[in-house]
Design a protein around this motif. Sequence first.
Motif, PDB file in Angstrom:
ATOM      1  N   ILE A  36       0.893  -1.151   0.000  1.00  0.00           N
ATOM      2  CA  ILE A  36       0.000   0.000   0.000  1.00  0.00           C
ATOM      3  C   ILE A  36       0.938   1.209   0.000  1.00  0.00           C
ATOM      4  CG2 ILE A  36      -1.845   1.247   1.149  1.00  0.00           C
ATOM      5  CD1 ILE A  36      -2.613  -1.621   0.253  1.00  0.00           C
ATOM      6  N   GLY A  37       0.977   1.909  -1.126  1.00  0.00           N
ATOM      7  CA  GLY A  37       1.910   3.017  -1.281  1.00  0.00           C
ATOM      8  C   GLY A  37       1.490   4.254  -0.513  1.00  0.00           C
ATOM      9  N   ARG A  38       2.378   5.235  -0.492  1.00  0.00           N
ATOM     10  CA  ARG A  38       2.110   6.507   0.182  1.00  0.00           C
ATOM     11  C   ARG A  38       0.848   7.167  -0.377  1.00  0.00           C
ATOM     12  NH1 ARG A  38       7.076  10.087   1.329  1.00  0.00           N
ATOM     13  NH2 ARG A  38       5.882  11.402  -0.065  1.00  0.00           N
ATOM     14  N   SER A  39       0.538   6.900  -1.634  1.00  0.00           N
ATOM     15  CA  SER A  39      -0.648   7.480  -2.281  1.00  0.00           C
ATOM     16  C   SER A  39      -1.931   6.754  -1.894  1.00  0.00           C
ATOM     17  CB  SER A  39      -0.489   7.390  -3.800  1.00  0.00           C
ATOM     18  OG  SER A  39      -0.500   6.018  -4.197  1.00  0.00           O
ATOM     19  N   GLY A  40      -1.785   5.578  -1.279  1.00  0.00           N
ATOM     20  CA  GLY A  40      -2.944   4.752  -0.963  1.00  0.00           C
ATOM     21  C   GLY A  40      -3.201   3.668  -2.004  1.00  0.00           C
ATOM     22  N   ARG A  41      -2.432   3.698  -3.084  1.00  0.00           N
ATOM     23  CA  ARG A  41      -2.605   2.698  -4.136  1.00  0.00           C
ATOM     24  C   ARG A  41      -2.095   1.331  -3.664  1.00  0.00           C
ATOM     25  NH1 ARG A  41       0.037   2.229 -10.226  1.00  0.00           N
ATOM     26  NH2 ARG A  41      -0.765   0.140 -10.548  1.00  0.00           N
ATOM     27  N   ARG A  42      -2.785   0.280  -4.076  1.00  0.00           N
ATOM     28  CA  ARG A  42      -2.386  -1.100  -3.778  1.00  0.00           C
ATOM     29  C   ARG A  42      -1.558  -1.620  -4.951  1.00  0.00           C
ATOM     30  NH1 ARG A  42      -4.217  -6.280  -4.918  1.00  0.00           N
ATOM     31  NH2 ARG A  42      -4.141  -7.747  -3.183  1.00  0.00           N
ATOM     32  N   GLU A  47       3.414  -5.696 -10.392  1.00  0.00           N
ATOM     33  CA  GLU A  47       3.306  -4.254 -10.624  1.00  0.00           C
ATOM     34  C   GLU A  47       4.489  -3.513 -10.005  1.00  0.00           C
ATOM     35  OE1 GLU A  47      -1.549  -3.716 -10.719  1.00  0.00           O
ATOM     36  OE2 GLU A  47      -0.508  -3.716  -8.784  1.00  0.00           O
ATOM     37  N   THR A  48       4.884  -3.938  -8.814  1.00  0.00           N
ATOM     38  CA  THR A  48       6.006  -3.297  -8.118  1.00  0.00           C
ATOM     39  C   THR A  48       7.303  -3.514  -8.880  1.00  0.00           C
ATOM     40  OG1 THR A  48       4.905  -3.575  -5.984  1.00  0.00           O
ATOM     41  CG2 THR A  48       7.286  -3.215  -5.938  1.00  0.00           C
ATOM     42  N   VAL A  49       7.561  -4.744  -9.290  1.00  0.00           N
ATOM     43  CA  VAL A  49       8.783  -5.049 -10.038  1.00  0.00           C
ATOM     44  C   VAL A  49       8.843  -4.202 -11.313  1.00  0.00           C
ATOM     45  CG1 VAL A  49      10.014  -6.846 -11.331  1.00  0.00           C
ATOM     46  CG2 VAL A  49       9.050  -7.371  -9.085  1.00  0.00           C
ATOM     47  N   ALA A  50       7.739  -4.137 -12.039  1.00  0.00           N
ATOM     48  CA  ALA A  50       7.702  -3.368 -13.298  1.00  0.00           C
ATOM     49  C   ALA A  50       7.916  -1.884 -13.056  1.00  0.00           C
ATOM     50  CB  ALA A  50       6.374  -3.605 -14.013  1.00  0.00           C
ATOM     51  N   ALA A  51       7.274  -1.325 -12.038  1.00  0.00           N
ATOM     52  CA  ALA A  51       7.404   0.110 -11.753  1.00  0.00           C
ATOM     53  C   ALA A  51       8.820   0.462 -11.304  1.00  0.00           C
ATOM     54  CB  ALA A  51       6.390   0.523 -10.691  1.00  0.00           C
ATOM     55  N   LEU A  52       9.403  -0.359 -10.457  1.00  0.00           N
ATOM     56  CA  LEU A  52      10.756  -0.073  -9.966  1.00  0.00           C
ATOM     57  C   LEU A  52      11.793  -0.147 -11.086  1.00  0.00           C
ATOM     58  CD1 LEU A  52      10.811  -1.864  -6.488  1.00  0.00           C
ATOM     59  CD2 LEU A  52      10.373   0.543  -6.999  1.00  0.00           C
ATOM     60  N   ALA A  53      11.597  -1.049 -12.036  1.00  0.00           N
ATOM     61  CA  ALA A  53      12.547  -1.194 -13.144  1.00  0.00           C
ATOM     62  C   ALA A  53      12.632   0.074 -13.983  1.00  0.00           C
ATOM     63  CB  ALA A  53      12.145  -2.380 -14.021  1.00  0.00           C
ATOM     64  N   TYR A 106       4.704  -7.826   2.857  1.00  0.00           N
ATOM     65  CA  TYR A 106       3.800  -6.681   2.877  1.00  0.00           C
ATOM     66  C   TYR A 106       4.594  -5.428   3.200  1.00  0.00           C
ATOM     67  CZ  TYR A 106       0.064  -3.549   4.345  1.00  0.00           C
ATOM     68  OH  TYR A 106      -0.777  -2.478   4.460  1.00  0.00           O
ATOM     69  N   HIS A 107       4.212  -4.326   2.564  1.00  0.00           N
ATOM     70  CA  HIS A 107       4.837  -3.033   2.862  1.00  0.00           C
ATOM     71  C   HIS A 107       3.788  -1.934   2.767  1.00  0.00           C
ATOM     72  CE1 HIS A 107       8.019  -0.065   3.226  1.00  0.00           C
ATOM     73  NE2 HIS A 107       7.340   0.640   2.343  1.00  0.00           N
ATOM     74  N   GLN A 108       3.888  -0.968   3.663  1.00  0.00           N
ATOM     75  CA  GLN A 108       3.008   0.196   3.605  1.00  0.00           C
ATOM     76  C   GLN A 108       3.795   1.446   3.954  1.00  0.00           C
ATOM     77  OE1 GLN A 108      -0.726  -0.115   5.589  1.00  0.00           O
ATOM     78  NE2 GLN A 108      -1.283   1.994   5.173  1.00  0.00           N
ATOM     79  N   GLY A 109       3.557   2.494   3.177  1.00  0.00           N
ATOM     80  CA  GLY A 109       4.142   3.801   3.446  1.00  0.00           C
ATOM     81  C   GLY A 109       3.035   4.805   3.698  1.00  0.00           C
TER      82      GLY A 109
END
Length: 118
Positions: A36-42, A47-53, A106-109
Amino acid sequence: MTFSVVKAAELELLDGTVRRDPIRVRELLHADFIEIGRSGRRWTRDETVAALALESEHVPPHTDEWSFIEVVPTLILVTYRITGTAGSSRHSSLWDVGGPAPVIRYHQGTVVPPEGED
């Protein structure tokens, strides 16, 4: 597994070089990883691997206020604060340490509002 090993793995995920390495990120993220990102998006693992790349190079953020709690022998809850040019945020991660290397499940910011705001 010691807390220092989990902290090192968490710090890897804040390092730009590691973040842009899909192979290493997949090694660090559990197959069922959710964020759950700082923006509230799940975000899912894929998705995380693709975005970080696709991230541009950046200096790793300053971290402090680290805390480690053994929830059960195979799960460690990690909390810390990040302070950077975009402000401060608090983070929590749940690390599975039951295998040969820690993996984050799990991670949340959460954004910390600037002083004076409630």
